[in-house]
Design a protein around this motif. Sequence first.
Motif, PDB file in Angstrom:
ATOM      1  N   ALA A 366       0.836  -1.206   0.000  1.00 57.46           N
ATOM      2  CA  ALA A 366       0.000   0.000   0.000  1.00 57.46           C
ATOM      3  C   ALA A 366       0.866   1.248   0.000  1.00 57.46           C
ATOM      4  N   ALA A 367       0.242   2.384  -0.250  1.00 56.90           N
ATOM      5  CA  ALA A 367       0.968   3.656  -0.321  1.00 56.90           C
ATOM      6  C   ALA A 367       1.606   4.029   1.009  1.00 56.90           C
ATOM      7  N   ASP A 368       1.040   3.547   2.121  1.00 53.26           N
ATOM      8  CA  ASP A 368       1.588   3.886   3.440  1.00 53.26           C
ATOM      9  C   ASP A 368       2.719   2.957   3.864  1.00 53.26           C
ATOM     10  N   GLY A 369       3.134   2.068   2.968  1.00 54.64           N
ATOM     11  CA  GLY A 369       4.258   1.186   3.256  1.00 54.64           C
ATOM     12  C   GLY A 369       3.875  -0.131   3.908  1.00 54.64           C
ATOM     13  N   THR A 370       2.579  -0.346   4.177  1.00 55.54           N
ATOM     14  CA  THR A 370       2.132  -1.616   4.736  1.00 55.54           C
ATOM     15  C   THR A 370       1.661  -2.541   3.620  1.00 55.54           C
ATOM     16  N   HIS A 371       1.437  -3.796   3.974  1.00 54.63           N
ATOM     17  CA  HIS A 371       1.048  -4.793   2.972  1.00 54.63           C
ATOM     18  C   HIS A 371      -0.353  -5.326   3.251  1.00 54.63           C
ATOM     19  N   ASP A 372      -1.007  -5.784   2.194  1.00 50.26           N
ATOM     20  CA  ASP A 372      -2.290  -6.471   2.322  1.00 50.26           C
ATOM     21  C   ASP A 372      -1.985  -7.941   2.605  1.00 50.26           C
ATOM     22  N   TRP A 373      -1.684  -8.229   3.875  1.00 53.83           N
ATOM     23  CA  TRP A 373      -1.212  -9.566   4.235  1.00 53.83           C
ATOM     24  C   TRP A 373      -2.291 -10.625   4.043  1.00 53.83           C
ATOM     25  N   ARG A 374      -3.551 -10.252   4.201  1.00 52.14           N
ATOM     26  CA  ARG A 374      -4.602 -11.252   4.023  1.00 52.14           C
ATOM     27  C   ARG A 374      -4.562 -11.835   2.613  1.00 52.14           C
ATOM     28  N   THR A 375      -4.492 -10.971   1.621  1.00 47.11           N
ATOM     29  CA  THR A 375      -4.439 -11.455   0.238  1.00 47.11           C
ATOM     30  C   THR A 375      -3.136 -12.199  -0.028  1.00 47.11           C
ATOM     31  N   ILE A 376      -2.044 -11.663   0.507  1.00 43.24           N
ATOM     32  CA  ILE A 376      -0.737 -12.296   0.280  1.00 43.24           C
ATOM     33  C   ILE A 376      -0.736 -13.727   0.808  1.00 43.24           C
ATOM     34  N   TRP A 377      -1.206 -13.943   2.042  1.00 44.75           N
ATOM     35  CA  TRP A 377      -1.135 -15.282   2.637  1.00 44.75           C
ATOM     36  C   TRP A 377      -2.124 -16.251   2.004  1.00 44.75           C
ATOM     37  N   LEU A 378      -3.234 -15.758   1.473  1.00 42.97           N
ATOM     38  CA  LEU A 378      -4.194 -16.661   0.853  1.00 42.97           C
ATOM     39  C   LEU A 378      -3.656 -17.259  -0.445  1.00 42.97           C
ATOM     40  N   ILE A 379      -2.696 -16.589  -1.074  1.00 39.38           N
ATOM     41  CA  ILE A 379      -2.109 -17.124  -2.312  1.00 39.38           C
ATOM     42  C   ILE A 379      -1.308 -18.399  -2.048  1.00 39.38           C
ATOM     43  N   PRO A 380      -0.327 -18.407  -1.108  1.00 38.16           N
ATOM     44  CA  PRO A 380       0.365 -19.675  -0.832  1.00 38.16           C
ATOM     45  C   PRO A 380      -0.558 -20.722  -0.220  1.00 38.16           C
ATOM     46  N   ALA A 381      -1.619 -20.287   0.499  1.00 34.45           N
ATOM     47  CA  ALA A 381      -2.579 -21.258   1.029  1.00 34.45           C
ATOM     48  C   ALA A 381      -3.241 -22.014  -0.119  1.00 34.45           C
ATOM     49  N   ALA A 382      -3.648 -21.274  -1.160  1.00 38.73           N
ATOM     50  CA  ALA A 382      -4.265 -21.907  -2.325  1.00 38.73           C
ATOM     51  C   ALA A 382      -3.269 -22.807  -3.056  1.00 38.73           C
ATOM     52  N   LEU A 383      -2.028 -22.358  -3.150  1.00 33.44           N
ATOM     53  CA  LEU A 383      -0.998 -23.182  -3.801  1.00 33.44           C
ATOM     54  C   LEU A 383      -0.798 -24.493  -3.049  1.00 33.44           C
ATOM     55  N   ALA A 384      -0.758 -24.436  -1.715  1.00 31.82           N
ATOM     56  CA  ALA A 384      -0.557 -25.641  -0.917  1.00 31.82           C
ATOM     57  C   ALA A 384      -1.725 -26.611  -1.079  1.00 31.82           C
ATOM     58  N   VAL A 385      -2.942 -26.084  -1.130  1.00 31.69           N
ATOM     59  CA  VAL A 385      -4.114 -26.940  -1.364  1.00 31.69           C
ATOM     60  C   VAL A 385      -4.013 -27.608  -2.726  1.00 31.69           C
ATOM     61  N   GLY A 386      -3.599 -26.856  -3.736  1.00 29.95           N
ATOM     62  CA  GLY A 386      -3.445 -27.425  -5.070  1.00 29.95           C
ATOM     63  C   GLY A 386      -2.437 -28.559  -5.111  1.00 29.95           C
ATOM     64  N   VAL A 387      -1.310 -28.377  -4.424  1.00 30.57           N
ATOM     65  CA  VAL A 387      -0.288 -29.429  -4.373  1.00 30.57           C
ATOM     66  C   VAL A 387      -0.833 -30.654  -3.647  1.00 30.57           C
ATOM     67  N   ALA A 388      -1.563 -30.432  -2.559  1.00 30.11           N
ATOM     68  CA  ALA A 388      -2.136 -31.546  -1.801  1.00 30.11           C
ATOM     69  C   ALA A 388      -3.128 -32.340  -2.646  1.00 30.11           C
ATOM     70  N   LEU A 389      -3.953 -31.658  -3.421  1.00 33.64           N
ATOM     71  CA  LEU A 389      -4.920 -32.344  -4.293  1.00 33.64           C
ATOM     72  C   LEU A 389      -4.206 -33.155  -5.373  1.00 33.64           C
ATOM     73  N   PHE A 390      -3.170 -32.562  -5.949  1.00 32.00           N
ATOM     74  CA  PHE A 390      -2.361 -33.262  -6.948  1.00 32.00           C
ATOM     75  C   PHE A 390      -1.766 -34.540  -6.355  1.00 32.00           C
ATOM     76  N   PHE A 391      -1.217 -34.430  -5.163  1.00 34.88           N
ATOM     77  CA  PHE A 391      -0.587 -35.571  -4.497  1.00 34.88           C
ATOM     78  C   PHE A 391      -1.626 -36.633  -4.135  1.00 34.88           C
ATOM     79  N   ALA A 392      -2.768 -36.203  -3.570  1.00 30.91           N
ATOM     80  CA  ALA A 392      -3.793 -37.149  -3.134  1.00 30.91           C
ATOM     81  C   ALA A 392      -4.364 -37.940  -4.304  1.00 30.91           C
ATOM     82  N   ALA A 393      -4.491 -37.283  -5.447  1.00 39.10           N
ATOM     83  CA  ALA A 393      -5.105 -37.933  -6.604  1.00 39.10           C
ATOM     84  C   ALA A 393      -4.187 -38.949  -7.277  1.00 39.10           C
ATOM     85  N   LEU A 394      -2.879 -38.699  -7.251  1.00 40.48           N
ATOM     86  CA  LEU A 394      -1.968 -39.501  -8.076  1.00 40.48           C
ATOM     87  C   LEU A 394      -1.016 -40.406  -7.304  1.00 40.48           C
ATOM     88  N   PHE A 395      -0.799 -40.168  -6.021  1.00 40.53           N
ATOM     89  CA  PHE A 395       0.154 -40.976  -5.258  1.00 40.53           C
ATOM     90  C   PHE A 395      -0.474 -42.287  -4.833  1.00 40.53           C
TER      91      PHE A 395
END
Length: 410
Positions: A366-395
Amino acid sequence: MTLDPVIRLRLSTMMFLEFFVWGAWFVTLGTYLAADLGASGSQIALAFLTQSLGAILAPFIVGLIADRWFAAQRILGVLHLFSAVMLFLAGRQGDFGAFFVFALLAMISFMPTLALANSISFRRLTSPERQFPAIRVFGTIGWIVAGLLIGWLGWEAGGALENTFVMAAIGSALLGVYAFTLPHTPPEPGQGRVTVRDVLGLDALALLKSRSYLVFFLASILICIPLAFYYNFTNLYLNEIGVQSAAAVQSLGQVSEALFLLVMPLMLRKLGVKRTLLIGMLAWALRYALFAFGDAGSLLWLVIIGLVLHGVCYDFFFVAGQIYTDRFAPKHVRSAAQGLISLATYGVGLLIGSLISGPIVDAFLAADGTHDWRTIWLIPAALAVGVALFFAALFRERETVEAAEVPQGA
């Protein structure tokens, strides 16, 4: 056979100092760069990328030099003395470019010492499977102590994080000198000619003929992409939202790592490999979701739970994965397989994660030097779920070692 108490103490001290050095500066690195050098998210990620570059180069230093010509404890000492100088100089730089050069040199010299410390320990233990965890846990304690010291001294709140590099340099210098007093650990007799193929663990590539092991291998790389968000930006996040003594609070993750390590054998027996690995991957997603919705006020408990989940995140995937690899690989390629998986995760996976995480964090500044941490952290959360689904389906856990039979001459 009982381990000599003196040897146990000496090896435990080595492990304590080894990880104390790492934790003394690496945990608060993102906060230091942002506050003292005005670094962007991309630059912070680039600084953490030095770990991946060090991990990629480490096998060459250990495999092509230490394993062939020099005693392990002497290489350990030389590398730590050099790293001490580089760390001290890194903390004295006023711009990111100069800092990066010294940090990179420090990491290139430090990362090989992780394998060297393990090698020195294993050569002295009479029953490595039973005795090594009790030695290695002192490394986790060293990391915890470093974080507690930073919090107790108030360096984060006081804007004095440059002192962490001095503390790390002192620890590295102490270990560098101490290493020369450790038991003599020369190259194994009859080691023979070590090639680049041996160092990179290329003989273990035949394991990837098994679909399940290939799925595990790819998942190991992919899960390190969201992992980079945690390593690179958690301390900056904690300080920015106003958590007091963030480095000390963050050490709760290492406490849980030590505790969950003790229950890992039981979990593998009760749950099996697939479920254990899945729990580890989903724990990453849960942790990031907790970070996204937590704060330093009434919802601080969400952040604390997210930090404590580190033991599940790390042990249930990385430690369980190492055990799975040891079980799956034929005896003659087990060492190569462990080397290959480490290179893929700490090298390739975290490198990709660092390159991705930095621009994402910058995009939500943001302009005040802070970050939108909620959006930032939800991105790796979604990535981790995607990897878990990939692993669960094929392993498929039931595949046997024979499915990936590796010829002796591979």
